[in-house]
Scaffold this motif. Structure first.
Motif, mmCIF file in Angstrom:
data_model
loop_
_atom_site.group_PDB
_atom_site.id
_atom_site.type_symbol
_atom_site.label_atom_id
_atom_site.label_comp_id
_atom_site.label_asym_id
_atom_site.label_seq_id
_atom_site.Cartn_x
_atom_site.Cartn_y
_atom_site.Cartn_z
ATOM 1 N N SER A 1 61.191 95.765 74.326
ATOM 2 C CA SER A 1 61.676 96.650 73.279
ATOM 3 C C SER A 1 61.400 96.131 71.889
ATOM 4 C CB SER A 1 63.186 96.871 73.426
ATOM 5 O OG SER A 1 63.884 95.729 72.982
ATOM 6 N N PRO B 1 68.379 94.157 80.672
ATOM 7 C CA PRO B 1 68.955 95.315 79.968
ATOM 8 C C PRO B 1 70.295 95.689 80.572
ATOM 9 C CG PRO B 1 67.174 96.004 81.420
ATOM 10 C CD PRO B 1 67.174 94.499 81.422
ATOM 11 N N TYR C 1 74.959 92.022 71.904
ATOM 12 C CA TYR C 1 74.427 93.360 72.153
ATOM 13 C C TYR C 1 74.278 94.099 70.829
ATOM 14 C CZ TYR C 1 76.375 91.993 76.629
ATOM 15 O OH TYR C 1 76.684 91.283 77.765
ATOM 16 N N GLU D 1 70.911 97.438 73.581
ATOM 17 C CA GLU D 1 70.025 96.351 73.979
ATOM 18 C C GLU D 1 70.838 95.061 73.991
ATOM 19 O OE1 GLU D 1 66.976 96.526 71.033
ATOM 20 O OE2 GLU D 1 68.262 95.756 69.429
ATOM 21 N N SER D 2 70.513 94.150 74.883
ATOM 22 C CA SER D 2 71.158 92.844 74.941
ATOM 23 C C SER D 2 70.188 91.799 74.395
ATOM 24 C CB SER D 2 71.570 92.504 76.375
ATOM 25 O OG SER D 2 70.480 92.642 77.266
ATOM 26 N N VAL E 1 65.070 89.672 73.237
ATOM 27 C CA VAL E 1 65.815 90.922 73.305
ATOM 28 C C VAL E 1 65.361 91.714 74.526
ATOM 29 C CG1 VAL E 1 66.507 92.968 71.998
ATOM 30 C CG2 VAL E 1 65.787 90.908 70.779
ATOM 31 N N SER E 2 66.295 92.346 75.192
ATOM 32 C CA SER E 2 65.974 93.149 76.371
ATOM 33 C C SER E 2 65.301 94.453 75.959
ATOM 34 C CB SER E 2 67.258 93.474 77.136
ATOM 35 O OG SER E 2 68.009 94.490 76.472
ATOM 36 N N SER E 3 64.848 95.173 76.940
ATOM 37 C CA SER E 3 64.402 96.543 76.695
ATOM 38 C C SER E 3 65.618 97.402 76.351
ATOM 39 C CB SER E 3 63.684 97.103 77.916
ATOM 40 O OG SER E 3 64.551 97.090 79.042
ATOM 41 N N LEU E 4 65.364 98.511 75.689
ATOM 42 C CA LEU E 4 66.433 99.414 75.290
ATOM 43 C C LEU E 4 66.887 100.237 76.482
ATOM 44 C CD1 LEU E 4 67.872 100.154 72.594
ATOM 45 C CD2 LEU E 4 66.275 102.065 72.410
ATOM 46 N N SER E 5 68.181 100.466 76.553
ATOM 47 C CA SER E 5 68.727 101.236 77.664
ATOM 48 C C SER E 5 68.305 102.696 77.566
ATOM 49 C CB SER E 5 70.251 101.158 77.640
ATOM 50 O OG SER E 5 70.775 101.936 76.572
#
Length: 610
Positions: free
Chosen positions: A18, A525, A552, A593-594, A600-604
């Motif tokens: 993300s 995520p 988050y 996102e976490s 950073v994770s991908s966006l939910s």
């Protein structure tokens, strides 16, 4: 008048799917030019509480002006201004004339070769001009702008020149009783009010409506029923539209933000923008970003400035921030505050903002590495409440808690253990004015320190040394850590602050922040649910916590591709939150996102509410 009352009282890394990549032209290491909020300028010590013997540095209500390709920063009660050629290195300028009462929330404007400057006032005061602001030279332009009726102002003024019509205007207001006002100025009469009667020259531009606009409600997280304040007018013209901006609901709250009304002429009528607020940062370290201005840099990129609150020594103890801004393809004005107090690149070209923040993101991807990580100190003062004066408070991301050394002497240290080796990119040291007696920023007020790193906690090497630069005060010192000779970043587990000098009796720090990247994986995520309340200004949010997340970002906006707002939470938050910042009658879209030290994770999945 709120502001009157207050003034008188007073690099490129992979981060997960993300995260947009930083501009490819950016080098890694010492040649990369970045900045970090709160801005690193020599905030001046305030003289207003001299009789009470309350000493503190502060800065608020910023205006940055691009004048002939260089930048000038004006801030409340600073005795002068700052000059920069790059938006990174700011030099303080002492003017050759200045109001005895100093300037609150000054208006500044550059037109052709002249910079115009005007203070907040309820009396007759002069408009200044300068063709050599870098030298501090001011001249009187209009010695006595006529006085308006009682309590009208102009307080918190903003000057505007419409290039298309060659007409001039002023906007102002700071009150929870009166609206923002506007008036045309007559350039042929040295910018006095147009017409023959100043009492009839102005008219109301906009009022706050907290019953429809949730973000305009007062208090922390908009929780106080007290009547909110409107202030900080600013005008920007874009694509033939006039964006009259304002700050609300109060400077001492995390939700202090900027909004805008949009019109087809400089004095309206104006319509409320349904996507408000345009600048909003209620979570993280430097919370709040209201009452500033919008300007363009030398490449044509937009920026939005604002004020962030500390408020320990005095209610109006503040700092300033600067966030990337722009207009998207639909002419929606926004400021990007996602990771807004983490390091960001300064652009070297015109960026494409038509898709909103993210397409050419200025975020470096350097994560905070030491949130609530262990910190040891060479000494700690044995007084003060343990919950605010202790060494672990420099890593809690709360500017209102702090550490105080046993003595203010060279050699005092703070050492943070990151728990594992990380790539170290930058450090920010935020100083706190603990029981000082300084009321003037003279030549004795400056800051020097060294940053050292180690892989084993025993052998340390110096990676940054402020004793090598000219003496300058850094209340919010930000230092990039140069890469090694082979281009690789410094890799270390331990990072140490070694004190050299600050003025005053005590050495106190409220944040020792280390930025870079871990060597592990970004967090997984997560998912978000959103349920709008009967009161449409509020929405109940809940999310599933991720085991290896540090925090988050909840992101939202008025369309699935316009998630321009961000509220940052740490992983120790409960996982539920009542967001009270929505506009009545406007549908919204949310995602989450976490993040952790690694990225950073991908966006939910985006969820919608009506």
């Amino acid at each position: 008048m709120r502001t009157l009352f207050l003034c008188l009282l007073i690099v490129i890394v992979s981060l997960g799917p993300s995260v947009a990549q930083s501009p490819a032209s950016r080098p890694i290491g010492s040649s990369a030019r970045t900045y970090c909020n709160p801005m690193d300028i020599s905030y001046r010590y305030n003289f207003e509480q001299l009789n009470e013997r309350i000493s503190y540095r502060s800065g608020a209500d910023p205006v940055i002006i691009n004048h002939k390709g260089e930048y000038y920063l004006f801030v409340t009660i600073q005795g002068g201004w700052w000059h920069s050629k790059d938006l990174s290195n700011w030099q303080y300028v002492v003017p050759d004339k200045w109001p005895m009462e100093d300037m609150c929330a000054p208006a500044a404007l550059s037109v052709r070769d002249t910079l115009y400057l005007f203070q907040s006032t309820f009396e007759q005061r002069p408009i200044f001009i300068s063709t050599e602001p870098e030298k501090g030279k001011l001249k009187f332009y209009n010695r006595w702008l006529p006085r308006l009726p009682k309590d009208i102002g102009p307080w918190d003024p903003a000057l505007f020149h419409d290039e298309d019509t060659d007409k001039w205007y002023m906007y102002w207001g700071s009150s929870n009783v009166y609206p923002l006002f506007g008036a045309e100025l007559d350039k042929n009469r040295n910018l006095t009010y147009a017409g023959n009667n100043p009492a009839e020259a102005y008219k109301a531009m906009l009022w706050l409506d907290p019953y429809k606009h949730g973000w305009e409600r007062f208090g922390p997280n908009h929780s106080d029923p007290f009547k909110p304040f409107v202030e900080g007018a600013w005008m920007t013209k874009h694509n033939g539209k006039y964006y009259l901006q304002y700050g609300a609901p109060g400077t001492e709250y995390n939700v202090y933000g900027n909004g805008t009304y949009v019109g087809k002429s400089p004095l309206g009528p104006f319509e409320y923008a349904p996507y408000n607020p345009i600048a909003y940062k209620p979570g993280g370290f430097a919370t709040g970003c209201g009452h500033g201005n919008t300007f363009q840099d030398v490449y044509g990129n937009y920026w939005n400035t604002g004020t962030t609150w500390i408020g320990v020594n005095w209610g109006m103890e503040r700092r300033i921030v600067m966030n990337p801004a722009g207009f998207d393809k639909d002419d929606q004005l926004y400021a990007d505050t996602r990771f807004g107090d983490y390091p960001h690149f300064l652009p070297t070209k015109k960026l494409d903002t038509r898709s909103g923040p993210g397409r050419e993101d200025l975020f470096t991807g350097w994560m905070l590495l030491n949130y609530k990580k262990p910190v040891t100190a060479s000494s700690t003062l044995g007084t003060g409440p343990a919950d605010t004066v202790s060494v672990d408070r420099v890593a809690d991301e709360n500017p209102r808690t702090f550490w105080v050394a046993g003595q203010n002497r060279a050699g005092e240290t703070l050492t943070t253990d990151l728990g594992a080796e990380h790539d170290i990119r930058a450090v920010q040291v935020n100083y706190f004015d603990y029981k000082l007696a300084i009321f003037d920023s003279d030549s004795t007020v400056y800051t020097q320190f060294r940053i050292l790193t180690s892989t084993d906690g025993k052998k340390f090497e110096v990676v940054a040394d402020l004793t090598k630069e000219p003496k300058k005060d850094h209340a919010c010192a930000y230092v990039e850590i140069p890469a090694r000779a082979d281009g690789r970043p410094v890799r270390a587990r331990y990072v140490r602050y070694e004190h050299v000098y600050t003025a005053g009796k005590h050495l106190s720090i409220n944040a020792f922040r280390v930025f870079g990247n871990g060597l592990g994986k970004a967090p997984a995520p997560t998912t978000l649910t959103a349920k709008r309340q009967t009161d449409q200004r509020n929405v109940d949010l809940s999310w599933k916590k991720v085991a290896n997340a540090t925090g988050y970002n909840i992101r939202w906006g008025i369309a699935p591709d316009k998630l321009y707002q961000t509220y940052q939470f740490w992983n120790d938050a409960p996982g539920t939150f009542e967001l009270r910042a929505l506009n009545v009658g406007v549908p919204y879209y949310f995602a989450i996102e976490s993040f952790n030290e690694n990225g950073v994770s991908s966006l939910s999945e985006v969820v919608s509410i009506r």
